[in-house]
Design a protein around this motif. Structure first.
Motif, PDB file in Angstrom:
ATOM      1  N   LYS B  31       5.826  -8.403  -8.814  1.00 43.03           N
ATOM      2  CA  LYS B  31       4.483  -8.215  -8.291  1.00 43.03           C
ATOM      3  C   LYS B  31       4.189  -6.173  -8.598  1.00 43.03           C
ATOM      4  N   MET B  32       5.649  -5.668  -8.419  1.00 40.41           N
ATOM      5  CA  MET B  32       5.470  -4.963  -9.096  1.00 40.41           C
ATOM      6  C   MET B  32       4.737  -4.455 -10.551  1.00 40.41           C
ATOM      7  N   LEU B  33       5.773  -5.341 -11.349  1.00 41.50           N
ATOM      8  CA  LEU B  33       5.745  -5.415 -12.894  1.00 41.50           C
ATOM      9  C   LEU B  33       4.058  -6.256 -13.451  1.00 41.50           C
ATOM     10  N   ASN B  34       3.646  -6.919 -12.559  1.00 46.14           N
ATOM     11  CA  ASN B  34       2.262  -6.996 -12.868  1.00 46.14           C
ATOM     12  C   ASN B  34       0.782  -7.469 -12.450  1.00 46.14           C
ATOM     13  N   LEU B  35       1.195  -6.077 -11.616  1.00 45.28           N
ATOM     14  CA  LEU B  35       0.766  -5.020 -10.710  1.00 45.28           C
ATOM     15  C   LEU B  35       0.099  -5.688  -9.999  1.00 45.28           C
ATOM     16  N   THR B  36       0.348  -6.393  -9.274  1.00 45.96           N
ATOM     17  CA  THR B  36      -0.456  -6.766  -7.959  1.00 45.96           C
ATOM     18  C   THR B  36      -0.083  -6.549  -6.862  1.00 45.96           C
ATOM     19  N   ASN B  39       3.719  -1.694  -3.332  1.00 49.17           N
ATOM     20  CA  ASN B  39       4.743  -1.332  -2.448  1.00 49.17           C
ATOM     21  C   ASN B  39       5.843  -0.782  -2.829  1.00 49.17           C
ATOM     22  N   ARG B 184      -2.251  -2.083  -4.890  1.00 53.38           N
ATOM     23  CA  ARG B 184      -2.762  -3.733  -6.059  1.00 53.38           C
ATOM     24  C   ARG B 184      -3.726  -2.519  -6.899  1.00 53.38           C
ATOM     25  N   THR B 186      -4.440  -5.008 -10.019  1.00 52.99           N
ATOM     26  CA  THR B 186      -5.831  -5.457 -10.989  1.00 52.99           C
ATOM     27  C   THR B 186      -5.876  -6.294  -9.890  1.00 52.99           C
ATOM     28  N   PRO B 187      -7.329  -7.290  -9.774  1.00 55.24           N
ATOM     29  CA  PRO B 187      -8.207  -7.586  -8.886  1.00 55.24           C
ATOM     30  C   PRO B 187      -8.337  -8.610  -7.887  1.00 55.24           C
ATOM     31  N   LYS B 189      -7.332 -12.481  -6.997  1.00 55.29           N
ATOM     32  CA  LYS B 189      -7.993 -13.679  -7.350  1.00 55.29           C
ATOM     33  C   LYS B 189      -8.733 -14.237  -5.913  1.00 55.29           C
ATOM     34  N   GLN B 193      -5.454 -12.657   0.830  1.00 55.50           N
ATOM     35  CA  GLN B 193      -4.068 -12.777  -0.010  1.00 55.50           C
ATOM     36  C   GLN B 193      -3.339 -12.785   1.556  1.00 55.50           C
TER      37      GLN B 193
END
Lengths: 183, 196
Positions: B31-36, B39, B184, B186-187, B189, B193
């Motif tokens: 989640k860090m590396l796909n920028l979502t 933290n 985050r 990236t926008p 979805k 959340q």
């Protein structure tokens, strides 16, 4: 589930500081080489040998820097090797005291499952290939996330910045490609 | 003997903290590396900053032995190796240290990561002469250098700036960055959340 980043960051920074204060900066990936050397020397005792000045090896990498690694292979009860074993103990105790990780998650992490499905062979295969690339890269770079990125940037070393630039330049695109669905 | 006790104390603390901040959890890394969820990135930035400020301030005050600094050499292979580590880190969700912690915490995939890691390290040991002769391991920009010049340090600086002051300033910069970084990039979805 992870602790607040402000507390976590202070604790992690505190550990890195403590290491420099008391001994030396933290690093991990070298110990994969040392364990390889220990296994290799058990199979073939000619791999590492004692010399008049210290130790050497038939492997050029273990023999480099006056046999620094060869020496650690022959004396595994040294600071850096015990440090990594202790990390495992610390992780184990920490997980135990927070109630453990579910069997489902222990087999395949949730984010992977959401994007790649329930196949264990695919996950284990990917983890194996990932491990190979990570350690090959870490040894080529001369350090990993802890030694280069954390300890290095903390000490304002140029190599730490070069390493971090490379690591994130690859990690972010790969992750964006692999993990499109959120778990 | 003292060094073994220190290895155990600091190692246990490091392993436990890596678990508690989620660094040994491949979901958090992903989640860090796909920028979502940044933290963990905020944690790491704050940690580097905190460590840097404490270390350089301690050195200025004479409380921390400058001789404990250990700066690694800069060479082209550092960048290439960094790219490789980054790709594998994203794929597996583990780096060398967190893989060890994850395996100890019962994650089965981490055992495969470690097995792959041992083979990868062995492969490097065998191919090391090739890299050595390629020149890609030759030092660039002075090799083992820091960004400023740290008084009393055996490592040279690439600038004449005071290494201690620069270390504290950069450390504070990392801390500011930790606070400034959004959760985050990236926008989302959906606006709703689920909470972590």
């Amino acid at each position: 589930m992870a602790m607040n980043w402000k507390i976590g960051g202070l604790l992690l920074g505190g550990v890195f500081f403590l290491a420099v204060l008391l001994v030396k900066p933290i690093g991990v990936s070298t110990q994969f080489v040392i364990l390889d050397g220990i296994i290799g020397d058990a199979v073939n005792s000619e791999l590492v040998t004692k010399t008049e000045e210290g130790y050497t090896s038939t492997n050029a990498y273990l023999a480099k820097s006056n046999g620094k690694y060869a020496k650690s292979v022959m004396n595994p009860l040294n600071y850096s090797f015990i440090f990594v074993l202790a990390m495992a103990v610390g992780g184990f105790l920490s997980v135990l005291t927070r109630g453990g990780i579910s069997a489902r998650e222990r087999s395949i992490p949730e984010l992977w499952r959401a994007n790649m499905g329930d196949g264990v062979a695919l996950r284990y295969g990917a983890a194996f290939v990932g491990g190979f690339i990570v350690l090959y890269g870490a040894r080529l770079a001369g350090g990993c996330t802890s030694g280069h990125m954390m300890s290095g940037m903390m000490q304002t070393s140029l190599s730490g910045y070069i390493f971090a630039a490379g690591a994130f330049a690859a990690a972010i695109p790969v992750s964006l490609m692999l993990f499109k669905k959120e778990a | 003997m003292t060094s073994i006790i220190l290895a155990i104390v600091i190692g246990v603390a490091f392993g436990a903290v890596l678990d508690r901040i989620g660094a040994s959890n491949p979901n958090m890394i992903g989640k860090m590396l796909n920028l979502t969820n940044l933290n963990l990135a905020k944690t790491i930035l704050l940690a580097i900053g905190t460590g840097s400020v404490l270390m350089f301030a301690g050195q200025m005050l004479g409380l921390v032995d400058v001789g404990h600094m250990s700066v690694k050499a800069a060479y082209v292979g550092v960048f290439i190796g960094g790219l490789m580590l980054g790709a594998g880190w994203a794929l597996a969700g583990y780096c060398p240290g967190t893989g060890v912690v994850a395996a100890a915490s019962g994650r089965k995939d981490a055992l495969f990561f470690i097995a792959g890691g041992l083979l990868g390290a062995a492969a490097y040991m065998v191919t090391y002469p090739m890299w050595k002769s390629s020149g890609l391991l030759d030092s660039i920009a002075g090799g083992k250098v820091t960004l400023g010049t740290v008084p009393g340090s055996k490592f040279e600086g690439i600038t004449a700036l005071s290494g201690d002051i620069l270390g504290i300033v950069l450390g504070l910069g990392f801390i500011v960055l930790a606070f400034a970084l959004p959760e985050r990039l990236t926008p989302s979805k959906s606006e709703l959340q689920p909470a972590e």
